[in-house]
Design a protein around this motif. Structure first.
Motif, mmCIF file in Angstrom:
data_model
loop_
_atom_site.group_PDB
_atom_site.id
_atom_site.type_symbol
_atom_site.label_atom_id
_atom_site.label_comp_id
_atom_site.label_asym_id
_atom_site.label_seq_id
_atom_site.Cartn_x
_atom_site.Cartn_y
_atom_site.Cartn_z
ATOM 1 N N THR A 1 -7.900 -6.655 -25.544
ATOM 2 C CA THR A 1 -8.325 -8.058 -25.677
ATOM 3 C C THR A 1 -9.500 -8.150 -26.457
ATOM 4 O OG1 THR A 1 -9.496 -7.910 -23.433
ATOM 5 C CG2 THR A 1 -7.161 -8.963 -23.462
ATOM 6 N N TYR A 2 -10.498 -7.007 -26.561
ATOM 7 C CA TYR A 2 -11.760 -7.280 -27.158
ATOM 8 C C TYR A 2 -12.043 -8.083 -28.482
ATOM 9 C CZ TYR A 2 -11.057 -2.864 -29.673
ATOM 10 O OH TYR A 2 -10.688 -1.769 -30.542
ATOM 11 N N PRO A 3 -10.749 -7.756 -29.434
ATOM 12 C CA PRO A 3 -10.745 -8.185 -30.747
ATOM 13 C C PRO A 3 -10.638 -9.784 -30.996
ATOM 14 C CG PRO A 3 -9.083 -6.579 -30.704
ATOM 15 C CD PRO A 3 -9.256 -6.795 -29.402
ATOM 16 N N VAL B 1 -9.003 2.417 -40.087
ATOM 17 C CA VAL B 1 -10.142 1.500 -40.591
ATOM 18 C C VAL B 1 -11.053 1.343 -39.466
ATOM 19 C CG1 VAL B 1 -10.718 -0.582 -42.023
ATOM 20 C CG2 VAL B 1 -8.516 0.530 -42.229
ATOM 21 N N LEU B 2 -12.245 1.534 -39.947
ATOM 22 C CA LEU B 2 -13.538 0.691 -39.287
ATOM 23 C C LEU B 2 -14.044 -0.547 -39.802
ATOM 24 C CD1 LEU B 2 -15.536 4.140 -39.299
ATOM 25 C CD2 LEU B 2 -14.389 3.275 -37.372
ATOM 26 N N ASP B 3 -13.603 -1.374 -39.000
ATOM 27 C CA ASP B 3 -13.677 -2.950 -39.472
ATOM 28 C C ASP B 3 -14.684 -3.655 -38.553
ATOM 29 O OD1 ASP B 3 -13.038 -5.538 -39.973
ATOM 30 O OD2 ASP B 3 -11.068 -5.455 -39.773
ATOM 31 N N THR B 4 -15.738 -4.072 -39.318
ATOM 32 C CA THR B 4 -16.677 -4.696 -38.951
ATOM 33 C C THR B 4 -16.804 -6.259 -39.216
ATOM 34 O OG1 THR B 4 -18.161 -4.105 -40.841
ATOM 35 C CG2 THR B 4 -18.317 -2.687 -38.965
ATOM 36 N N ARG C 1 -16.591 -3.747 -27.016
ATOM 37 C CA ARG C 1 -15.881 -3.601 -28.152
ATOM 38 C C ARG C 1 -15.957 -2.617 -29.058
ATOM 39 N NH1 ARG C 1 -20.553 -6.145 -29.076
ATOM 40 N NH2 ARG C 1 -21.715 -6.340 -31.121
ATOM 41 N N GLY C 2 -15.091 -2.196 -30.354
ATOM 42 C CA GLY C 2 -15.060 -1.337 -31.039
ATOM 43 C C GLY C 2 -14.552 -1.740 -32.331
ATOM 44 N N ASN C 3 -14.773 -0.837 -33.371
ATOM 45 C CA ASN C 3 -14.294 -1.327 -34.683
ATOM 46 C C ASN C 3 -13.134 -0.690 -35.392
ATOM 47 O OD1 ASN C 3 -17.772 -1.654 -34.724
ATOM 48 N ND2 ASN C 3 -16.578 -3.491 -35.222
ATOM 49 N N LEU C 4 -12.459 0.103 -34.537
ATOM 50 C CA LEU C 4 -11.456 0.861 -35.083
ATOM 51 C C LEU C 4 -10.021 0.587 -34.826
ATOM 52 C CD1 LEU C 4 -10.705 3.760 -36.155
ATOM 53 C CD2 LEU C 4 -10.332 4.361 -33.759
#
Length: 422
Positions: free
Chosen positions: A258-260, A322-325, A388-391
């Motif tokens: 759910t974090y995105p 992808v590392l999406d920020t 959260r994370g960016n992957l």
């Protein structure tokens, strides 16, 4: 060992029945409800789905537990639910993930040529502000849920239709994270699936096992005791238990973390837009299950320690990683940390190459815990401030969802995890 499912064969048989003449047509109802606590009930999620549009765009193949199109009358007791329907009270008719799920599955079945021979029955069940033990077998919420499934089954029988429950969607865990009620969440969730599987099969007489399509809850910072650098993070027992079952058990598949997503007031409940987005991913999981290609999602498969470095390999549904920020606000080290037994984060740098993640530490990580998305601001959730994370993978390059005239890529985001490495 992972079992193989025979739902593709089932659908081939159903396609044959769907090609019969209208006078002898044998419809089949696929019941795929959602169960859990307040997120399963859509609490605070302002409704996006128009019930009339849902009926029309799905060719009237999406139905409620009553096998009609009168959506939005949920209440905690059958009597109150009936009264709300009589007086047309939809005051608390929130957006539900299963509306999006049903749209996706219905469109897929139509594309495959099933027409209206296959119907989808979907509805919410459960109880808000409840731990897993409070909604498991023996509870009022559980009994109501079973009664509604039995009622749908009986209505299908009266109509001369087939009825099967291939899966249910699970959205529960926030209460256990905050109050640390469950001592072994993985065991408790598996027991729920075992009980539900047995009880529903006793009603429908189906041979197929019932699969749990689980999301992953990520609201760690709602716990007053949460400390992202503490070696023993009890809050991670819930999301890690959900991930372990998705990875290890053939009767569990994933929809996603759910974090995105965006949360109402950045706290407990994902909003209506997020319910819809997660519902579309859930729909893809249902389709893959029916086609005997169950989904696990983006999760780690191997951890290798070499000197001061940890190499992590992932199951990547749609390469590349992808590392999406942009879609998710940057988290320190893209959401990764390495916590040793002295409660110290020893991670220095994160690099990604050829779908392998490299974590460079300032000392040996052997005996430490590698974590992802175990961070965030106190009492916050979601893609801006929460754990959260960016992957992510790149599934969204090919698969998108249009909601309120805006397009959203349907990427698989990495699950939150907590792994001891040696």
């Amino acid at each position: 060992m992972k079992q193989r499912f025979s739902y593709l064969l089932l659908l081939a048989v159903l396609a044959f029945t769907g090609c019969q003449t209208k006078t002898s047509e044998k419809k089949t109802v696929l019941a795929i409800p959602v169960y859990g606590q307040s997120l399963a009930l859509g609490e605070e999620a302002i409704r996006i789905t128009d019930f009339d549009t849902l009926a029309a765009t799905t060719n009237h193949t999406v139905l409620t537990e009553n096998l009609d199109e009168n959506f939005g009358y949920l209440s905690e007791t059958p009597f109150k639910q009936w009264v709300k329907k009589v007086v047309n009270d939809r005051h608390r008719a929130f957006e539900l993930s299963v509306y999006g799920m049903a749209e996706v599955v219905s469109a897929h079945l139509k594309e495959k040529g099933y027409g209206d021979s296959l119907l989808i029955s979907t509805f919410p069940g459960g109880q808000g502000a409840s731990g897993i033990a409070e909604i498991s077998k023996g509870s009022k919420a559980y009994k109501k849920f079973l009664d509604e499934i039995e009622g749908a089954y009986q209505k299908a029988q009266d109509n001369g239709w087939n009825f099967i429950v291939p899966a249910f969607c699970w959205m529960q865990g926030e209460d256990d994270i905050v109050w640390l009620k469950s001592k072994n969440y993985k065991k408790d969730l598996k027991q729920f699936q075992v009980d539900f599987n047995r009880d529903v099969k006793a009603i429908t007489k189906q041979r197929q096992d019932i699969v749990c399509i689980s999301y992953q809850t990520n609201c760690l910072t709602l716990s007053k005791d949460f400390n992202e650098n503490h070696f023993n993070s009890r809050e991670m027992g819930i999301p890690q238990g959900q991930l372990d079952l998705i990875r290890e058990d053939s009767l569990f598949v994933g929809s996603g973390p759910t974090y995105p997503y965006s949360f109402v007031d950045d706290r407990v409940h994902i909003d209506g837009l997020s319910q819809k987005r997660l519902g579309y991913l859930t729909g893809l999981s249902v389709i893959r299950l029916l086609e005997s290609k169950p989904n696990t999602g983006l999760l780690p498969t191997d951890f290798k320690v070499s000197g001061n470095t940890v190499l992590i390999k992932f199951n990547v549904p749609a390469p590349p990683l992808v590392l999406d920020t942009t879609a998710v606000k940057y988290a320190a080290n893209y959401g990764f940390s390495v916590i040793n037994s002295e409660n110290e984060n020893i991670l220095q740098q994160v690099t990604l190459k050829d779908n392998v993640l490299k974590l460079q530490c300032k000392k040996s990580p052997s005996g430490a815990k590698v974590r992802y998305a175990v961070n965030g601001m106190k009492e916050k959730s979601g893609f801006k401030q929460g754990p959260r994370g960016n992957l992510r993978d790149s599934q969204g390059a090919a698969l998108t969802a249009t909601i309120l005239k805006k397009s959203y890529p349907l990427h698989n985001w990495a699950y939150q995890f907590d792994k001891l490495v040696n």
